[in-house]
Scaffold this motif. Structure first.
Motif, PDB file in Angstrom:
ATOM      1  N   ARG A  19       0.847  -1.188   0.000  1.00 31.20           N
ATOM      2  CA  ARG A  19       0.000   0.000   0.000  1.00 31.20           C
ATOM      3  C   ARG A  19       0.882   1.237   0.000  1.00 31.20           C
ATOM      4  N   LEU A  20       0.730   2.031  -1.031  1.00 28.41           N
ATOM      5  CA  LEU A  20       1.452   3.290  -1.126  1.00 28.41           C
ATOM      6  C   LEU A  20       0.603   4.400  -0.524  1.00 28.41           C
ATOM      7  N   SER A  21       1.282   5.357   0.079  1.00 29.74           N
ATOM      8  CA  SER A  21       0.625   6.549   0.617  1.00 29.74           C
ATOM      9  C   SER A  21       1.278   7.783   0.036  1.00 29.74           C
ATOM     10  N   ILE A  69      -7.453   2.828  -5.611  1.00 29.00           N
ATOM     11  CA  ILE A  69      -7.050   4.156  -5.160  1.00 29.00           C
ATOM     12  C   ILE A  69      -8.124   4.694  -4.222  1.00 29.00           C
ATOM     13  N   SER A  70      -7.676   5.388  -3.193  1.00 33.93           N
ATOM     14  CA  SER A  70      -8.608   6.006  -2.252  1.00 33.93           C
ATOM     15  C   SER A  70      -7.932   7.232  -1.656  1.00 33.93           C
ATOM     16  N   LYS A  71      -8.724   8.071  -1.023  1.00 31.92           N
ATOM     17  CA  LYS A  71      -8.118   9.219  -0.359  1.00 31.92           C
ATOM     18  C   LYS A  71      -8.860   9.532   0.919  1.00 31.92           C
ATOM     19  N   ASP A  72      -8.137  10.123   1.842  1.00 32.92           N
ATOM     20  CA  ASP A  72      -8.672  10.564   3.114  1.00 32.92           C
ATOM     21  C   ASP A  72      -8.445  12.067   3.180  1.00 32.92           C
ATOM     22  N   ASN A  73      -9.507  12.825   2.937  1.00 33.31           N
ATOM     23  CA  ASN A  73      -9.353  14.289   2.910  1.00 33.31           C
ATOM     24  C   ASN A  73      -8.954  14.836   4.284  1.00 33.31           C
ATOM     25  N   ALA A  74      -9.413  14.203   5.339  1.00 32.11           N
ATOM     26  CA  ALA A  74      -9.076  14.682   6.677  1.00 32.11           C
ATOM     27  C   ALA A  74      -7.576  14.558   6.943  1.00 32.11           C
ATOM     28  N   LYS A  75      -6.960  13.508   6.369  1.00 33.96           N
ATOM     29  CA  LYS A  75      -5.520  13.308   6.538  1.00 33.96           C
ATOM     30  C   LYS A  75      -4.721  13.874   5.366  1.00 33.96           C
ATOM     31  N   ASN A  76      -5.456  14.403   4.370  1.00 31.47           N
ATOM     32  CA  ASN A  76      -4.778  14.954   3.182  1.00 31.47           C
ATOM     33  C   ASN A  76      -3.847  13.931   2.553  1.00 31.47           C
ATOM     34  N   THR A  77      -4.334  12.720   2.433  1.00 34.04           N
ATOM     35  CA  THR A  77      -3.519  11.595   1.975  1.00 34.04           C
ATOM     36  C   THR A  77      -4.286  10.780   0.938  1.00 34.04           C
ATOM     37  N   VAL A  78      -3.568  10.349  -0.086  1.00 33.80           N
ATOM     38  CA  VAL A  78      -4.117   9.439  -1.073  1.00 33.80           C
ATOM     39  C   VAL A  78      -3.361   8.118  -0.981  1.00 33.80           C
ATOM     40  N   TYR A  79      -4.070   7.042  -1.211  1.00 35.57           N
ATOM     41  CA  TYR A  79      -3.497   5.709  -1.084  1.00 35.57           C
ATOM     42  C   TYR A  79      -3.626   4.938  -2.391  1.00 35.57           C
ATOM     43  N   LEU A  80      -2.720   4.003  -2.574  1.00 35.80           N
ATOM     44  CA  LEU A  80      -2.833   3.059  -3.687  1.00 35.80           C
ATOM     45  C   LEU A  80      -2.587   1.667  -3.114  1.00 35.80           C
ATOM     46  N   GLN A  81      -3.668   0.902  -2.978  1.00 38.40           N
ATOM     47  CA  GLN A  81      -3.559  -0.479  -2.526  1.00 38.40           C
ATOM     48  C   GLN A  81      -3.285  -1.350  -3.741  1.00 38.40           C
ATOM     49  N   MET A  82      -2.175  -2.058  -3.708  1.00 34.33           N
ATOM     50  CA  MET A  82      -1.749  -2.865  -4.846  1.00 34.33           C
ATOM     51  C   MET A  82      -1.729  -4.326  -4.428  1.00 34.33           C
ATOM     52  N   ASN A  83      -2.581  -5.118  -5.042  1.00 34.21           N
ATOM     53  CA  ASN A  83      -2.670  -6.547  -4.767  1.00 34.21           C
ATOM     54  C   ASN A  83      -2.270  -7.353  -5.999  1.00 34.21           C
ATOM     55  N   GLU A  88       5.986  -7.024 -13.761  1.00 35.64           N
ATOM     56  CA  GLU A  88       5.830  -5.861 -14.641  1.00 35.64           C
ATOM     57  C   GLU A  88       5.273  -4.634 -13.928  1.00 35.64           C
ATOM     58  N   ASP A  89       4.895  -4.772 -12.669  1.00 36.56           N
ATOM     59  CA  ASP A  89       4.496  -3.609 -11.864  1.00 36.56           C
ATOM     60  C   ASP A  89       5.708  -2.890 -11.270  1.00 36.56           C
ATOM     61  N   THR A  90       6.881  -3.462 -11.432  1.00 33.36           N
ATOM     62  CA  THR A  90       8.101  -2.836 -10.922  1.00 33.36           C
ATOM     63  C   THR A  90       8.315  -1.478 -11.582  1.00 33.36           C
ATOM     64  N   ALA A  91       8.444  -0.450 -10.762  1.00 32.36           N
ATOM     65  CA  ALA A  91       8.583   0.921 -11.268  1.00 32.36           C
ATOM     66  C   ALA A  91       8.746   1.870 -10.090  1.00 32.36           C
ATOM     67  N   VAL A  92       9.074   3.101 -10.421  1.00 29.55           N
ATOM     68  CA  VAL A  92       8.974   4.191  -9.449  1.00 29.55           C
ATOM     69  C   VAL A  92       7.561   4.759  -9.571  1.00 29.55           C
ATOM     70  N   TYR A  93       6.874   4.840  -8.457  1.00 30.72           N
ATOM     71  CA  TYR A  93       5.500   5.327  -8.430  1.00 30.72           C
ATOM     72  C   TYR A  93       5.465   6.761  -7.919  1.00 30.72           C
ATOM     73  N   TYR A  94       4.784   7.614  -8.675  1.00 36.28           N
ATOM     74  CA  TYR A  94       4.681   9.032  -8.345  1.00 36.28           C
ATOM     75  C   TYR A  94       3.224   9.411  -8.105  1.00 36.28           C
ATOM     76  N   CYS A  95       2.975  10.150  -7.055  1.00 40.75           N
ATOM     77  CA  CYS A  95       1.633  10.699  -6.896  1.00 40.75           C
ATOM     78  C   CYS A  95       1.607  12.125  -7.444  1.00 40.75           C
ATOM     79  N   TYR A  96       0.415  12.553  -7.820  1.00 45.61           N
ATOM     80  CA  TYR A  96       0.251  13.903  -8.357  1.00 45.61           C
ATOM     81  C   TYR A  96      -1.087  14.448  -7.892  1.00 45.61           C
ATOM     82  N   ALA A  97      -1.177  15.750  -7.962  1.00 44.00           N
ATOM     83  CA  ALA A  97      -2.424  16.439  -7.659  1.00 44.00           C
ATOM     84  C   ALA A  97      -2.611  17.541  -8.677  1.00 44.00           C
ATOM     85  N   VAL A  98      -3.807  17.661  -9.225  1.00 47.19           N
ATOM     86  CA  VAL A  98      -4.085  18.689 -10.212  1.00 47.19           C
ATOM     87  C   VAL A  98      -5.377  19.399  -9.822  1.00 47.19           C
ATOM     88  N   LEU A  99      -5.316  20.725  -9.876  1.00 43.76           N
ATOM     89  CA  LEU A  99      -6.505  21.513  -9.561  1.00 43.76           C
ATOM     90  C   LEU A  99      -7.407  21.521 -10.796  1.00 43.76           C
TER      91      LEU A  99
END
Length: 117
Positions: A19-21, A69-83, A88-99
């Protein structure tokens, strides 16, 4: 100053889970669309998943049914649960935010995910 900080990456065996945060400071995730990209060695950056302000989610075909993918606005955090991770999922994972309706976007520094036996 806006910062997005990812965590939760690591080494996992095929079939495993991680799980990425991504925690944000300086902006409110409640008004941003947020998501994840990834970049494998020698490949272009690939969009993985996103979640809108109204919490609608979208996924790349390559991860649909395995990632959530999910987010907790109260914690200002987005998550990526990967099962059911695959090599081939090996990579650098980047989060982003766009207004929405703007070109204002922010990126994290990335976290490495390695799927290997």
């Amino acid at each position: 100053q806006v910062q997005l900080v990812e965590s939760g990456g690591g080494v996992v065996q095929p079939g495993g889970s991680l799980r990425l945060s991504c925690a944000a400071s300086g902006i409110r995730f409640s008004i941003y669309a947020v998501g994840w990209y990834r970049q494998a060695p020698g490949k272009q950056r690939e969009w993985v998943a996103s979640i809108t302000v109204s919490t609608n989610t979208n996924y790349a075909d390559s991860v649909k049914g395995r990632f959530t993918i999910s987010k907790d606005n109260a914690k200002n955090t987005v998550y990526l649960q990967m099962n059911s991770l695959k090599p081939e999922d090996t990579a650098v994972y980047y989060c982003y935010a766009v207004l929405p309706a703007t070109t204002r976007d922010y990126w994290g520094q990335g976290t490495q995910v390695t799927v290997s036996s």
